[in-house]
Scaffold this motif. Structure first.
Motif, PDB file in Angstrom:
ATOM      1  N   UNK A  65      -9.976  -0.173   3.745  1.00  0.00           N
ATOM      2  CA  UNK A  65      -9.508  -0.879   2.620  1.00  0.00           C
ATOM      3  C   UNK A  65      -9.233  -0.171   1.198  1.00  0.00           C
ATOM      4  N   UNK A  66     -10.361   0.308   0.944  1.00  0.00           N
ATOM      5  CA  UNK A  66     -10.181   1.404  -0.180  1.00  0.00           C
ATOM      6  C   UNK A  66      -9.366   2.486  -0.041  1.00  0.00           C
ATOM      7  N   UNK A  67      -9.047   3.217   0.921  1.00  0.00           N
ATOM      8  CA  UNK A  67      -8.180   3.996   1.360  1.00  0.00           C
ATOM      9  C   UNK A  67      -6.726   3.783   1.012  1.00  0.00           C
ATOM     10  N   UNK A  68      -6.496   2.509   1.485  1.00  0.00           N
ATOM     11  CA  UNK A  68      -5.133   1.998   1.220  1.00  0.00           C
ATOM     12  C   UNK A  68      -4.819   1.853  -0.223  1.00  0.00           C
ATOM     13  N   UNK A  69      -6.171   1.122  -1.056  1.00  0.00           N
ATOM     14  CA  UNK A  69      -6.039   0.887  -2.382  1.00  0.00           C
ATOM     15  C   UNK A  69      -6.063   2.177  -3.489  1.00  0.00           C
ATOM     16  N   UNK A  90      -0.644  -2.307   4.900  1.00  0.00           N
ATOM     17  CA  UNK A  90      -0.176  -1.400   4.227  1.00  0.00           C
ATOM     18  C   UNK A  90       0.117  -1.255   2.588  1.00  0.00           C
ATOM     19  N   UNK A  91      -0.031  -0.048   2.250  1.00  0.00           N
ATOM     20  CA  UNK A  91      -0.151  -0.312   0.590  1.00  0.00           C
ATOM     21  C   UNK A  91       1.146  -0.402  -0.112  1.00  0.00           C
ATOM     22  N   UNK A  92       1.210  -1.058  -1.228  1.00  0.00           N
ATOM     23  CA  UNK A  92       2.341  -1.649  -1.756  1.00  0.00           C
ATOM     24  C   UNK A  92       2.318  -0.884  -3.319  1.00  0.00           C
TER      25      UNK A  92
END
Length: 103
Positions: A41-45, A71-73
């Motif tokens: 989750x941290x990698x996306x954020x 997916x990140x936004x």
């Protein structure tokens, strides 16, 4: 609707249990929950442009079940796709269900 880092609402345990029970009633053979580790989750954020995560409903033909795609936004409210980090293939319940949880 504008997407912000604070988008989302806290709900009560009772509301969550009701929503989960209604889903199970309508889709009895589908995945109950999915788990992804905090590092992922941290990698996306932590992507430079990320303001949050969009969660898509997908379908995994291999196991014939609903599968979530994360997916990140960015601040333009667009998915971060070019060189972005996208996750799927989480640990699902069943079979890996919590001993104590919302279900």
């Amino acid at each position: 609707m504008n997407l912000e880092p604070t988008t989302g609402s806290i709900i009560s345990e009772e509301e969550a249990k009701k929503m989960i029970a209604l889903f199970a009633e309508k889709f009895p053979k589908q995945t109950v929950s999915s788990f992804i580790g905090s590092d992922n989750v941290k990698k996306i954020l932590e992507q430079e442009e990320s303001i949050g995560i969009r969660i898509y409903n997908g379908y995994d033909e291999e196991v014939q079940k609903i599968s979530l795609v994360l997916v990140g936004v960015n601040k333009e409210e667009e998915d971060i796709l070019k060189n972005g980090i996208i996750y799927d293939r989480m640990v699902i319940c069943p079979p890996a269900c919590p001993k104590v949880g919302l279900v």
